[in-house]
Write an enzyme that holds these catalytic residues in place. Structure first.
Site, short mmCIF file in Angstrom:
data_model
loop_
_atom_site.label_atom_id
_atom_site.label_comp_id
_atom_site.label_asym_id
_atom_site.label_seq_id
_atom_site.Cartn_x
_atom_site.Cartn_y
_atom_site.Cartn_z
N GLU A 127 0.86 -1.24 -0.02
CA GLU A 127 0.36 -0.51 0.05
C GLU A 127 0.98 1.16 -0.45
O GLU A 127 0.85 2.10 0.59
CB GLU A 127 -0.70 -0.13 1.25
N ASN A 169 2.72 -5.59 -3.42
CA ASN A 169 0.96 -5.41 -2.94
C ASN A 169 -0.16 -4.04 -2.50
O ASN A 169 0.21 -3.33 -1.39
CB ASN A 169 0.49 -6.47 -2.11
N HIS A 206 -10.01 -5.98 -2.79
CA HIS A 206 -11.62 -5.65 -2.07
C HIS A 206 -12.62 -5.23 -2.70
O HIS A 206 -12.06 -4.06 -2.49
CB HIS A 206 -11.00 -5.13 -0.30
N GLU A 235 -6.62 -10.51 -1.18
CA GLU A 235 -7.06 -10.22 -0.04
C GLU A 235 -8.21 -10.53 -1.05
O GLU A 235 -9.38 -9.75 -0.33
CB GLU A 235 -6.68 -8.97 0.54
N ASP A 237 -12.37 -10.18 -0.98
CA ASP A 237 -13.58 -10.15 -0.90
C ASP A 237 -14.20 -9.09 -0.87
O ASP A 237 -13.99 -8.39 -1.65
CB ASP A 237 -13.61 -9.56 0.91
C1 XIL Z 1 -6.16 -5.92 7.75
C2 XIL Z 1 -7.08 -6.88 9.10
O1 XIL Z 1 -7.58 -8.54 8.60
C3 XIL Z 1 -7.73 -6.81 10.36
O2 XIL Z 1 -7.64 -7.86 11.52
C4 XIL Z 1 -7.26 -5.98 10.94
O3 XIL Z 1 -7.04 -5.42 12.44
C5 XIL Z 1 -6.26 -4.58 10.05
O4 XIL Z 1 -5.98 -5.24 8.95
N1 XIL Z 1 -5.04 -4.54 3.45
C6 XIL Z 1 -4.07 -5.05 3.63
C7 XIL Z 1 -4.79 -6.39 5.34
O5 XIL Z 1 -3.27 -6.04 3.48
O6 XIL Z 1 -3.72 -6.38 5.75
C8 XIL Z 1 -5.40 -6.24 6.38
O7 XIL Z 1 -5.36 -6.80 6.68
C9 XIL Z 1 -6.76 -5.67 5.46
C10 XIL Z 1 -6.58 -4.69 3.88
#
Ligand code: XIL
Length: 299
Positions: A127, A169, A206, A235, A237
Site C-alpha cells: 500500500e 501489494n 477488496h 485479499e 472479498d
Molecule cells: C486487516 C486485517 O484483516 C484486520 O484483522 C486488521 O485489524 C487490519 O488489517 N489490507 C491489508 C491487510 O493489506 O493487511 C488488512 O488486513 C486489510 C487491508
C-alpha cells in the site's frame, strides 16, 4: 475436484485464505481451512507490530504457529507484510530519516531470514501509493525517508531469502484506468528495466458492490503479467459475496497464465475484517454460500 484448493491445483494455481493464529483452536474453522485451501496468509501475525513489537526484539510465536499448521497440511504460505505504513509498532511510528530507513531494512532482513525457505512469496511492500487521481506515492514516515525506500526493501528481501517470490501489494488497483493502478504499473515497469528484484504484483481486490464489476480487471492482470511478473489476487472479498463477481474474478485470473493464485481474506463471514458486509465464501456457521459454488464451478 470437489474443493477450492484441489480444483485450483488442477489449473496450476493455488487457492488460499487469510488465517488468524487464535482461530487455529476452533475446530469448525480448521475443518474448512484444511479441507478447502492449499495456501495461507497470516492475517496479522507477520505484520511489523506483531514481529518486532520492540526494536530489535522479534516475536515470531503466532506467525510460526500458522506456518507450522500450513506445513503440516501441505499448504504454502504467503508472507504479509515486511514494509507498510500501517500496523507499525509505536517505536517505528516515532522514527524518521536514516534511523527509520535502517530500522526498516533491518526488519526486512531479520523477518525474511527467519522465514527463509518457509514462505513462497512475500508482500515486501504494502500500500505505498495514494488513492485519488494523482498517481502519487502515499505520504508516510517510510516515504519521507526517500523515494527509493521501496526498491531498498526489495533488495534487502532478496538478499535475505533469494528463493522467495517478492511481491508489491496494494488495493484499489483492480481498474486498469485508475491512476493508482497506472502508477503501480509504471513502478513495476521501472523496477524490471533497472533490475530491481521484483517477481510479482498482488492485487488485494477488496471489492465494493456499489460500483460495477471492473470490466477491465482482466486487462489489469494481463498488463502486469506482460511486464514479466506473476500476478496474484491476495485479499479477495466482495461486499455481499456477489456470486457473479466471484465467478468473474476466477474467470479473469484463469484467463491470464501468470495469474497463479487467489487468496480470500478470511474463511467465514464472521472471520472477516468487514464482517457486516458478509463478503466471504462461507457463512458464519461455516456453510457454503452461493459464491462458493460459483467459484468452485469456475475453477
Ligand atoms: C486487516 C486485517 O484483516 C484486520 O484483522 C486488521 O485489524 C487490519 O488489517 N489490507 C491489508 C491487510 O493489506 O493487511 C488488512 O488486513 C486489510 C487491508
Amino acid at each position: 475436484a470437489t474443493t477450492l484448493g484441489a480444483s485450483a491445483a488442477e489449473r496450476g494455481r493455488y487457492f488460499g485464505t487469510a488465517v488468524a493464529a487464535n482461530k487455529l483452536s476452533d475446530s469448525a474453522y480448521t475443518t474448512i481451512l484444511n479441507r478447502e485451501f492449499n495456501s495461507v496468509t497470516p492475517e496479522n501475525e507477520m505484520k511489523i507490530d506483531a514481529t518486532e513489537p520492540n526494536q530489535n526484539q522479534f516475536n515470531y510465536a503466532n506467525a510460526d504457529r500458522i506456518v507450522q499448521h500450513a506445513r503440516s497440511q501441505g499448504m504454502q504460505v504467503r508472507g504479509h507484510t515486511l514494509a507498510w505504513h500501517s500496523q507499525q509498532p509505536g517505536w517505528m511510528q516515532n522514527m524518521s530519516g536514516t534511523a527509520l530507513r535502517n530500522a526498516m531494512l533491518n526488519h526486512v532482513t531479520q523477518v525474511a531470514t527467519h522465514f527463509r525457505g518457509q514462505v513462497v512469496a512475500w508482500d515486501v511492500v504494502n500500500e505505498a501509493f495514494a488513492d485519488g487521481s494523482t498517481g502519487a506515492r502515499r505520504d508516510s514516515n517510510l516515504q519521507r525517508t526517500g523515494n527509493d525506500w521501496i526498491e531498498a526493501a526489495f533488495r534487502a528481501a532478496r538478499a535475505a531469502d533469494p528463493n522467495a517470490k517478492l511481491c508489491y501489494n496494494d488495493y484499489n488497483t483492480d481498474d486498469w484506468t485508475h491512476a493508482k493502478t497506472q502508477a503501480v504499473y509504471r513502478m513495476v515497469q521501472d523496477f524490471k528495466q533497472r533490475g530491481v528484484p521484483i517477481d510479482c504484483v498482488g492485487l488485494q481486490s477488496h471489492m465494493n458492490n456499489q460500483s460495477p464489476y471492473p470490466s477491465n480487471y482482466r486487462t489489469t492482470l494481463s498488463s502486469f503479467a506482460a511486464l514479466g511478473v506473476d500476478v496474484q489476487i491476495t485479499e479477495l472479498d466482495i461486499e455481499g459475496a456477489n456470486a457473479t463477481w466471484y465467478r468473474n474474478v476466477v474467470n479473469d485470473c484463469l484467463a491470464v497464465a501468470r495469474c497463479n493464485g487467489i487468496t480470500v481474506w478470511g474463511i467465514r463471514d464472521s472471520d472477516s475484517w468487514r464482517a457486516s458486509q458478509t463478503p466471504l465464501l462461507f457463512n458464519s456457521s461455516g456453510a457454503k454460500k452461493p459464491a462458493y459454488d460459483a467459484v468452485l464451478q469456475a475453477l
